[in-house]
Enzyme design. Structure first.
Site, mmCIF file in Angstrom:
data_model
loop_
_atom_site.group_PDB
_atom_site.id
_atom_site.type_symbol
_atom_site.label_atom_id
_atom_site.label_comp_id
_atom_site.label_asym_id
_atom_site.label_seq_id
_atom_site.Cartn_x
_atom_site.Cartn_y
_atom_site.Cartn_z
ATOM 1 C CG ASP A 35 3.008 -8.390 -3.599
ATOM 2 O OD1 ASP A 35 3.190 -7.171 -2.823
ATOM 3 O OD2 ASP A 35 2.927 -8.241 -5.054
ATOM 4 C CD GLU A 45 1.868 -2.550 -6.933
ATOM 5 O OE1 GLU A 45 1.213 -3.251 -6.792
ATOM 6 O OE2 GLU A 45 2.316 -1.891 -5.920
HETATM 7 C C1 BGC Z 1 3.695 -4.772 -5.014
HETATM 8 C C2 BGC Z 1 5.248 -5.343 -4.435
HETATM 9 C C3 BGC Z 1 5.848 -4.685 -3.385
HETATM 10 C C4 BGC Z 1 4.918 -4.774 -2.353
HETATM 11 C C5 BGC Z 1 5.221 -3.776 -1.099
HETATM 12 C C6 BGC Z 1 2.983 -4.673 -3.950
HETATM 13 O O1 BGC Z 1 1.772 -4.087 -4.153
HETATM 14 O O2 BGC Z 1 3.310 -5.677 -5.821
HETATM 15 O O3 BGC Z 1 6.012 -5.591 -5.694
HETATM 16 O O4 BGC Z 1 7.111 -5.130 -3.082
HETATM 17 O O5 BGC Z 1 3.328 -4.077 -2.710
HETATM 18 O O6 BGC Z 1 5.211 -2.258 -1.293
HETATM 19 C C1 BGC Z 2 1.240 0.529 -0.723
HETATM 20 C C2 BGC Z 2 2.167 -0.211 -1.727
HETATM 21 C C3 BGC Z 2 1.583 -1.203 -2.024
HETATM 22 C C4 BGC Z 2 0.004 -0.911 -2.524
HETATM 23 C C5 BGC Z 2 -0.711 -2.165 -2.720
HETATM 24 C C6 BGC Z 2 0.030 0.929 -1.105
HETATM 25 O O1 BGC Z 2 -0.724 1.478 -0.186
HETATM 26 O O2 BGC Z 2 1.887 1.526 0.033
HETATM 27 O O3 BGC Z 2 3.476 -0.680 -1.207
HETATM 28 O O4 BGC Z 2 2.124 -1.914 -3.091
HETATM 29 O O5 BGC Z 2 -0.568 -0.430 -1.421
HETATM 30 O O6 BGC Z 2 -2.214 -1.793 -3.032
#
Ligand code: BGC
Ligand code: BGC
Length: 619
Positions: free
Chosen positions: A302, A493
């Site tokens: 991830d 998230e």
């Molecule tokens: C998330 C994932 C996601 C990835 C890409 C991460 O922060 O936990 O679910 O696929 O970012 O955006």
């Molecule tokens: C991204 C997301 C990712 C996240 C993780 C964002 O800046 O766009 O895809 O999941 O950061 O912290």
């Protein structure tokens, strides 16, 4: 076999036979340099790499994260952007094709104008695997039209605590439900059609992301993204303090179904299991997932997940790869990653056999996606946000709305003297879509195209409905019927972790005003989890949990007016009070599986906008 023996003419028969049975992937691997192999294992954010740099480093994958949209955000520009990276990969020495990944977690939802389906918590409430399969097919078509071949979906977490900011990404509390819905989405997303490329699904996040305890989210001085998010990250990315029996019987189960459905990729989870980080967990990633469960696809890490393993980045990288991660979502500092990998392999920290295994898994998935095949044709860009996809989304909206309570206020009569609608959410596309829509955290207002609840009611002939976001109607007379729509602000998230999922003060005010001013009051709730609003539920005459319905929320009018029946059931228990949260023993207001059914009022297809759209497509 030694190289010198392999080229000896006397053993040519044996070698020829070996050439014949040797799959083309092994041949490609045998031709690859170490840096080309590392390139395949590298996934970079489009915000941090140019197409020319993809060529220079023979990068295997690029992703658009939640904020990785092109400007302007249109299907055409997406297609050009993805195409420029894909084309760059063909200019490398071996021309190994590039795989482009996005979070198509409820439709191809980063793309402006794409069809946005309900988030998974709503699909779990509908509980129909065939519906979810069709959503997977439609999502794949919209992705492939822009050249995107990989969805980081489905989330097959089994969320145990609704305070988690990712509760809505999971189908529900019951592992059997999650297994069935997850497998259906994978089957739909990955379904191959002759002559077409094929999308890859990604079951995530392996494993136990739905089991973490409040207050255990990590903090490191070498990773600082939690700074600036206030109370964010309390439970997301935390520690799952559960026994192996519980891990297996609840959280691992959906992976068994996903693998049976043929999922080609799995994403490792940020969370830990009893203190041990999943990104570094050889026992679970290699022994259980690849060994015991026989997963033959590849594991992607991830976003910056590898950075959390150890203060020394090089140690973290080697630990992750040796644990079983095959591709690293770097996502930004890819030069640092490539340097760390090169050093770890040359010093013997990572064996070459592990690198070859990872690359073989990646190339196998790329082959399955049709990336090596010639002459495949993508779906046309017109499928994005098409009438038939929107009709499918509308169907999903109707099927996922749960009627929590009804003291006779629903269905709305075909003609009412005065119908008042309040709550800004009743006419706000961003609020009805939630997070992971056009931006990582979602947005408010007309973030993309779609229909709102207000528009849906107007389209059904309630054209003279009065709408006032704050419920301040000029006509002082009491109305026969009111609808008040409340919503959580969008989140994704850790920033969505919330100690007290409640209605906002502003929404409570609107509700109170409407309660005073309307004879019968219907409460519609847009939220990524059940909200602790037992007092509002008590006061309302009817309550509908519509979850995060996506772009076609106008279809809620179909169920509110009885043109279609309510038939969904809660996929998470509904809390009685805020105090009950985090207390598994506390009796819920409504248990999982609650939902009243209503009979369908007869109608013709022409009377329903969704039905009309369907008819238009069939014609
Ligand atoms: C998330 C994932 C996601 C990835 C890409 C991460 O922060 O936990 O679910 O696929 O970012 O955006
Ligand atoms: C991204 C997301 C990712 C996240 C993780 C964002 O800046 O766009 O895809 O999941 O950061 O912290």
């Amino acid at each position: 076999m030694r190289g010198s023996e392999a080229v000896r003419p006397s053993s040519a028969g044996r070698d020829r036979r070996r050439d014949v049975i040797r799959p083309p992937i092994d041949h490609t691997i045998s031709e690859m340099t170490l840096s080309e192999k590392i390139g395949q294992m590298t996934q970079v954010s489009n915000e941090s790499i140019t197409p020319a740099e993809v060529s220079d480093h023979a990068i295997g994958s690029v992703l658009s994260g939640g904020n990785g949209n092109p400007e302007p955000n249109t299907p055409e520009v997406w297609s050009d952007m993805v195409g420029s990276y894909a084309e760059a990969a063909t200019r490398t020495r071996l021309g190994v094709p590039l795989l482009y990944g996005v979070d198509a977690v409820h439709g191809h939802s980063n793309v402006g104008g794409a069809t946005v389906f309900p988030h998974n918590i709503g699909l779990g409430a509908a509980g129909d695997d065939e519906l979810v399969l069709r959503i997977g097919e439609a999502t794949a078509a919209e992705m492939l039209a822009t050249g995107v071949g990989w969805a980081f979906a489905p989330t097959i977490a089994v969320p145990q605590d609704i305070r988690w900011g990712r509760t809505y990404e999971g189908y529900g509390r019951d592992p059997s439900l999650v297994s069935a819905m997850g497998a259906a989405l994978i089957t739909g997303l990955q379904r191959s059609e002759p002559g077409r490329p094929r999308a890859l699904a990604c079951a995530k996040h392996f494993v136990g992301d739905g089991a973490t305890s409040w207050g255990t989210a990590p903090r490191f001085d070498f990773v600082d993204w939690w700074d600036g998010w206030g109370d964010g990250w309390q439970i997301d990315q935390g520690d799952a303090r559960i026994s192996e029996v519980e891990l297996r019987s609840i959280h691992l189960r959906p992976y068994i179904a996903a693998i049976q459905a043929g999922v080609m990729t799995v994403m490792a989870s940020y969370n830990s299991w009893n203190g041990a980080k999943l990104h570094a967990h050889r026992g679970l990633l290699t022994d259980v997932l690849k060994g015991e469960l026989g997963f033959a696809g590849f594991v992607v890490s991830d976003w910056m997940g590898v950075d959390q393993i150890d203060p020394s980045y090089g140690t973290g990288v080697a630990t992750a790869i040796n644990a079983g991660i095959d591709m690293v979502m770097v996502p930004d500092e890819y030069r640092r990653f490539i340097a760390a990998m090169t050093e770890a392999v040359t010093t013997g920290l990572i064996p070459m056999s592990r690198i070859d295994d990872a690359v073989r898994r990646i190339l196998r998935a790329k082959t399955a996606a049709g990336l090596f095949a010639d002459g495949l044709e993508r779906p046309p860009l017109e499928v994005i946000g098409s009438a038939d996809h929107r009709a499918l989304a509308a169907e999903a909206v109707r099927r996922s709305a749960v009627l929590l309570k009804n003291d006779g206020a629903l269905p709305i009569a075909p003609v009412v003297d005065s119908l008042r609608i309040a709550g800004e959410a009743a006419d706000d596309i961003g609020l009805q879509c939630g997070g992971w829509t056009v931006g990582w955290q979602g947005g408010t207002g007309r973030t993309t195209s779609g229909t709102t609840l207000l528009e849906g009611l107007q389209a059904l002939g309630h054209a003279d409905v009065a709408f006032e976001p704050a419920g301040r109607f000029v006509d002082a007379a009491r109305a026969d019927l009111g609808i008040v729509c409340i919503a959580e602000r969008p989140y994704a998230e850790g920033p969505g972790d919330c100690a007290a999922p409640d209605a906002s003060e502003a929404d409570r005010k609107v509700f109170a005003k409407m309660r005073r001013d309307c004879e019968k009051l219907v409460l519609v709730i847009y939220s990524g989890r059940p909200l602790a609003v037992a007092d509002l539920i008590e006061q309302a005459d009817a309550v509908v949990a519509a979850w995060l319905p996506g772009s076609e929320a106008g279809a809620l009018a179909d169920v509110l007016t009885g043109r279609f029946p309510f038939e969904a059931h809660t996929s998470q228990p509904w809390p009685g009070s805020l105090e009950d949260l985090g207390q598994p023993e506390a009796p819920p207001l409504y248990p999982t599986g609650h939902g009243l059914h209503t009979a369908q009022v007869a109608m013709t297809a022409e009377q329903s906008p969704a039905g009309a759209a369907r008819t238009a497509v069939e014609r």
